[in-house]
Design a protein around this motif. Structure first.
Motif, PDB file in Angstrom:
ATOM      1  N   PHE A 154      -3.203   0.462 -13.650  1.00 34.69           N
ATOM      2  CA  PHE A 154      -3.115   1.140 -12.370  1.00 34.69           C
ATOM      3  C   PHE A 154      -1.644   1.314 -11.985  1.00 34.69           C
ATOM      4  CE2 PHE A 154      -7.222  -1.005 -12.201  1.00 34.69           C
ATOM      5  CZ  PHE A 154      -8.063  -0.049 -11.632  1.00 34.69           C
ATOM      6  N   ARG A 155      -1.396   2.323 -11.183  1.00 31.31           N
ATOM      7  CA  ARG A 155      -0.073   2.508 -10.588  1.00 31.31           C
ATOM      8  C   ARG A 155      -0.183   2.119  -9.120  1.00 31.31           C
ATOM      9  NH1 ARG A 155       4.712   5.174 -11.521  1.00 31.31           N
ATOM     10  NH2 ARG A 155       5.760   6.060  -9.696  1.00 31.31           N
ATOM     11  N   LEU A 156       0.504   1.066  -8.729  1.00 29.59           N
ATOM     12  CA  LEU A 156       0.459   0.590  -7.356  1.00 29.59           C
ATOM     13  C   LEU A 156       1.628   1.176  -6.571  1.00 29.59           C
ATOM     14  CD1 LEU A 156      -1.552  -1.318  -8.757  1.00 29.59           C
ATOM     15  CD2 LEU A 156      -0.703  -3.155  -7.287  1.00 29.59           C
ATOM     16  N   VAL A 157       1.321   1.826  -5.459  1.00 32.92           N
ATOM     17  CA  VAL A 157       2.318   2.509  -4.638  1.00 32.92           C
ATOM     18  C   VAL A 157       2.334   1.858  -3.263  1.00 32.92           C
ATOM     19  CG1 VAL A 157       3.017   4.710  -3.620  1.00 32.92           C
ATOM     20  CG2 VAL A 157       1.945   4.661  -5.895  1.00 32.92           C
ATOM     21  N   PHE A 158       3.518   1.428  -2.816  1.00 34.54           N
ATOM     22  CA  PHE A 158       3.638   0.632  -1.596  1.00 34.54           C
ATOM     23  C   PHE A 158       4.217   1.470  -0.460  1.00 34.54           C
ATOM     24  CE2 PHE A 158       3.206  -2.253  -5.038  1.00 34.54           C
ATOM     25  CZ  PHE A 158       2.569  -3.370  -4.527  1.00 34.54           C
ATOM     26  N   ALA A 159       3.454   1.583   0.610  1.00 33.52           N
ATOM     27  CA  ALA A 159       3.838   2.398   1.765  1.00 33.52           C
ATOM     28  C   ALA A 159       4.505   1.537   2.833  1.00 33.52           C
ATOM     29  CB  ALA A 159       2.606   3.086   2.345  1.00 33.52           C
ATOM     30  N   ASP A 160       5.258   2.193   3.726  1.00 30.77           N
ATOM     31  CA  ASP A 160       5.867   1.541   4.888  1.00 30.77           C
ATOM     32  C   ASP A 160       5.133   1.952   6.145  1.00 30.77           C
ATOM     33  OD1 ASP A 160       7.985  -0.010   3.860  1.00 30.77           O
ATOM     34  OD2 ASP A 160       9.252   1.765   3.645  1.00 30.77           O
ATOM     35  N   GLY A 161       4.821   0.988   6.999  1.00 29.75           N
ATOM     36  CA  GLY A 161       4.192   1.293   8.271  1.00 29.75           C
ATOM     37  C   GLY A 161       5.099   2.102   9.177  1.00 29.75           C
ATOM     38  N   PRO A 162       4.551   2.800  10.164  1.00 29.10           N
ATOM     39  CA  PRO A 162       5.340   3.721  10.986  1.00 29.10           C
ATOM     40  C   PRO A 162       6.126   3.082  12.122  1.00 29.10           C
ATOM     41  CG  PRO A 162       3.040   3.843  11.621  1.00 29.10           C
ATOM     42  CD  PRO A 162       3.100   2.908  10.442  1.00 29.10           C
ATOM     43  N   PHE A 163       5.759   1.856  12.522  1.00 26.30           N
ATOM     44  CA  PHE A 163       6.345   1.272  13.731  1.00 26.30           C
ATOM     45  C   PHE A 163       7.210   0.057  13.385  1.00 26.30           C
ATOM     46  CE2 PHE A 163       2.042   2.875  14.888  1.00 26.30           C
ATOM     47  CZ  PHE A 163       2.443   3.964  15.656  1.00 26.30           C
ATOM     48  N   PHE A 164       8.360  -0.057  14.054  1.00 33.15           N
ATOM     49  CA  PHE A 164       9.243  -1.206  13.851  1.00 33.15           C
ATOM     50  C   PHE A 164       8.772  -2.386  14.710  1.00 33.15           C
ATOM     51  CE2 PHE A 164      12.176   2.401  12.973  1.00 33.15           C
ATOM     52  CZ  PHE A 164      12.391   2.118  11.631  1.00 33.15           C
ATOM     53  N   CYS A 165       9.033  -3.592  14.211  1.00 32.43           N
ATOM     54  CA  CYS A 165       8.657  -4.791  14.955  1.00 32.43           C
ATOM     55  C   CYS A 165       9.432  -5.989  14.417  1.00 32.43           C
ATOM     56  CB  CYS A 165       7.153  -5.044  14.851  1.00 32.43           C
ATOM     57  SG  CYS A 165       6.583  -5.446  13.180  1.00 32.43           S
ATOM     58  N   ASP A 166       9.246  -7.129  15.061  1.00 35.37           N
ATOM     59  CA  ASP A 166       9.870  -8.366  14.592  1.00 35.37           C
ATOM     60  C   ASP A 166       9.215  -8.808  13.283  1.00 35.37           C
ATOM     61  OD1 ASP A 166      11.545  -8.483  16.791  1.00 35.37           O
ATOM     62  OD2 ASP A 166      10.164  -9.712  17.964  1.00 35.37           O
ATOM     63  N   PRO A 167       9.914  -9.633  12.495  1.00 28.99           N
ATOM     64  CA  PRO A 167       9.306 -10.121  11.251  1.00 28.99           C
ATOM     65  C   PRO A 167       8.027 -10.902  11.505  1.00 28.99           C
ATOM     66  CG  PRO A 167      11.320 -11.342  11.766  1.00 28.99           C
ATOM     67  CD  PRO A 167      11.272 -10.176  12.690  1.00 28.99           C
ATOM     68  N   GLY A 168       7.067 -10.754  10.595  1.00 31.45           N
ATOM     69  CA  GLY A 168       5.802 -11.443  10.718  1.00 31.45           C
ATOM     70  C   GLY A 168       5.913 -12.912  10.388  1.00 31.45           C
ATOM     71  N   PRO A 169       4.844 -13.667  10.598  1.00 28.16           N
ATOM     72  CA  PRO A 169       4.842 -15.106  10.326  1.00 28.16           C
ATOM     73  C   PRO A 169       5.175 -15.401   8.866  1.00 28.16           C
ATOM     74  CG  PRO A 169       2.898 -14.476  11.587  1.00 28.16           C
ATOM     75  CD  PRO A 169       3.563 -13.200  11.168  1.00 28.16           C
ATOM     76  N   GLY A 170       6.101 -16.334   8.643  1.00 24.62           N
ATOM     77  CA  GLY A 170       6.439 -16.762   7.302  1.00 24.62           C
ATOM     78  C   GLY A 170       7.413 -15.858   6.560  1.00 24.62           C
ATOM     79  N   ILE A 171       7.852 -14.770   7.182  1.00 26.17           N
ATOM     80  CA  ILE A 171       8.737 -13.827   6.496  1.00 26.17           C
ATOM     81  C   ILE A 171      10.177 -14.344   6.455  1.00 26.17           C
ATOM     82  CG2 ILE A 171       9.678 -11.485   6.577  1.00 26.17           C
ATOM     83  CD1 ILE A 171       6.736 -11.816   5.632  1.00 26.17           C
ATOM     84  N   VAL A 172      10.614 -14.973   7.552  1.00 22.14           N
ATOM     85  CA  VAL A 172      11.932 -15.610   7.596  1.00 22.14           C
ATOM     86  C   VAL A 172      11.771 -17.051   7.130  1.00 22.14           C
ATOM     87  CG1 VAL A 172      13.825 -16.294   9.134  1.00 22.14           C
ATOM     88  CG2 VAL A 172      12.648 -14.105   9.492  1.00 22.14           C
ATOM     89  N   PRO A 173      12.658 -17.581   6.253  1.00 21.06           N
ATOM     90  CA  PRO A 173      13.925 -16.983   5.834  1.00 21.06           C
ATOM     91  C   PRO A 173      13.872 -16.208   4.517  1.00 21.06           C
ATOM     92  CG  PRO A 173      13.890 -19.262   5.173  1.00 21.06           C
ATOM     93  CD  PRO A 173      12.572 -19.009   5.857  1.00 21.06           C
ATOM     94  N   VAL A 174      12.749 -16.258   3.781  1.00 24.72           N
ATOM     95  CA  VAL A 174      12.741 -15.704   2.426  1.00 24.72           C
ATOM     96  C   VAL A 174      13.111 -14.228   2.411  1.00 24.72           C
ATOM     97  CG1 VAL A 174      11.326 -15.310   0.374  1.00 24.72           C
ATOM     98  CG2 VAL A 174      11.028 -17.405   1.699  1.00 24.72           C
ATOM     99  N   TYR A 175      12.540 -13.455   3.349  1.00 27.86           N
ATOM    100  CA  TYR A 175      12.738 -12.005   3.334  1.00 27.86           C
ATOM    101  C   TYR A 175      13.528 -11.508   4.540  1.00 27.86           C
ATOM    102  CZ  TYR A 175       9.035 -12.136  -0.205  1.00 27.86           C
ATOM    103  OH  TYR A 175       8.283 -12.400  -1.329  1.00 27.86           O
ATOM    104  N   GLU A 176      14.313 -12.376   5.175  1.00 26.39           N
ATOM    105  CA  GLU A 176      14.958 -11.997   6.429  1.00 26.39           C
ATOM    106  C   GLU A 176      15.962 -10.858   6.266  1.00 26.39           C
ATOM    107  OE1 GLU A 176      17.341 -15.047   8.240  1.00 26.39           O
ATOM    108  OE2 GLU A 176      17.753 -15.991   6.315  1.00 26.39           O
ATOM    109  N   ASP A 177      16.460 -10.622   5.059  1.00 26.45           N
ATOM    110  CA  ASP A 177      17.423  -9.544   4.821  1.00 26.45           C
ATOM    111  C   ASP A 177      16.743  -8.247   4.384  1.00 26.45           C
ATOM    112  OD1 ASP A 177      19.580 -11.226   5.440  1.00 26.45           O
ATOM    113  OD2 ASP A 177      19.680 -11.973   3.373  1.00 26.45           O
ATOM    114  N   CYS A 178      15.417  -8.206   4.460  1.00 24.35           N
ATOM    115  CA  CYS A 178      14.674  -7.049   3.949  1.00 24.35           C
ATOM    116  C   CYS A 178      14.224  -6.094   5.047  1.00 24.35           C
ATOM    117  CB  CYS A 178      13.448  -7.521   3.163  1.00 24.35           C
ATOM    118  SG  CYS A 178      13.848  -8.483   1.694  1.00 24.35           S
TER     119      CYS A 178
END
Length: 263
Positions: free
Chosen positions: A52-76
């Motif tokens: 399969f070819r997996l294609v990753f989309a971005d949601g339309p609205f900006f918001c604060d990082p979700g639970p557990g995202i910081v610190p691993v992905y805080e620069d993303c």
């Protein structure tokens, strides 16, 4: 309702000869992350889905990082969402919310250079709710109009909680949350008149604090004859270990082939 426990492929995944022509799965991230973060979270799933070819989309609205995202992905960041789930998320009317979500989805699909058919959806958390909701939107449009703009064969729901979201007039109902409303805390008792009968694969972490809502989604909004349930000993995250991932990918192959996908 069926369950999957053992992988069906039985060999180490090999890279495809022509990755652009593979059947495509649109992947929808959870609240407060991005498509790239979901791609990193789903790296093991990608490895064991070489056909399969997996294609990753971005949601339309900006918001604060979700639970557990910081610190691993805080620069993303900046981080994104598909739907409102907190009171501080700006109010938006239902029509505009539908337009924004659909535009983000279609933009991701148009931007992908692949040539294979779009055969499925896969989402984590809020993205799982959205995956099921888009699949139901396709189903009810076909029921009411005899056609739809998409032809998804299945959806993979990683920790998807109730309820379904209404994306058209046909699905407006007390049993569904409208696209502009806050879905967190939504409660509907009884049998939903809106039931998804296109195949879905539900992945539930048994130590996930939202497990009761994932089970509520499955019970109220999905035809048990079209459901594959996979439970694993995990929390609210995307499975990474081979022992947890292989049953999921085996189920995806099984359902896809049964739906006529050439993999």
């Amino acid at each position: 309702m069926s369950s999957a426990a053992t992988p069906s492929r039985g060999h180490t995944p090999a890279p495809p000869s022509d990755p652009l022509s593979l059947p495509r799965i649109l992947c929808l991230h959870g609240g407060g992350v991005t498509g790239d973060v979901f791609k990193a979270q789903a790296r093991s799933l990608i490895k064991y889905l070489p056909d399969f070819r997996l294609v990753f989309a971005d949601g339309p609205f900006f918001c604060d990082p979700g639970p557990g995202i910081v610190p691993v992905y805080e620069d993303c960041g900046p981080f994104r969402r598909w739907l409102r789930w907190l009171p501080e998320h700006p109010e938006i009317d239902d029509e505009s919310a539908v337009e924004e979500v659909m535009y983000a989805v279609e933009s991701a699909k148009r931007a992908d250079e692949g040539t294979g058919p779009w055969v499925g959806l896969m989402g984590f958390s809020q993205g799982a709710k959205l995956s099921a909701s888009l699949l139901y939107d396709q189903q009810i449009r076909i029921e009411k109009e005899g056609k739809a703009d998409t032809d998804y064969k299945f959806a993979v729901m990683l920790a998807g909680r109730s309820p379904l979201v209404s994306f058209c007039d046909y699905s407006q109902s007390p049993a569904l949350v409208s696209a502009g409303r806050i879905s967190e805390g939504f409660h509907y008792e009884g049998e939903s008149p809106h039931v998804l009968s296109i195949p879905t694969i539900h992945v539930h972490g048994l130590n996930d604090l939202g497990l009761h809502l994932h089970r509520k989604m499955l019970k109220q909004y999905h035809d048990p004859k079209a459901v594959t349930l996979i439970e694993w000993d995990g929390i609210h995250r995307v499975p990474i270990k081979k022992v947890d991932v292989e049953p999921i990918t085996a189920a995806i192959y099984k359902v896809a082939r049964k739906q006529g996908v050439d993999v």
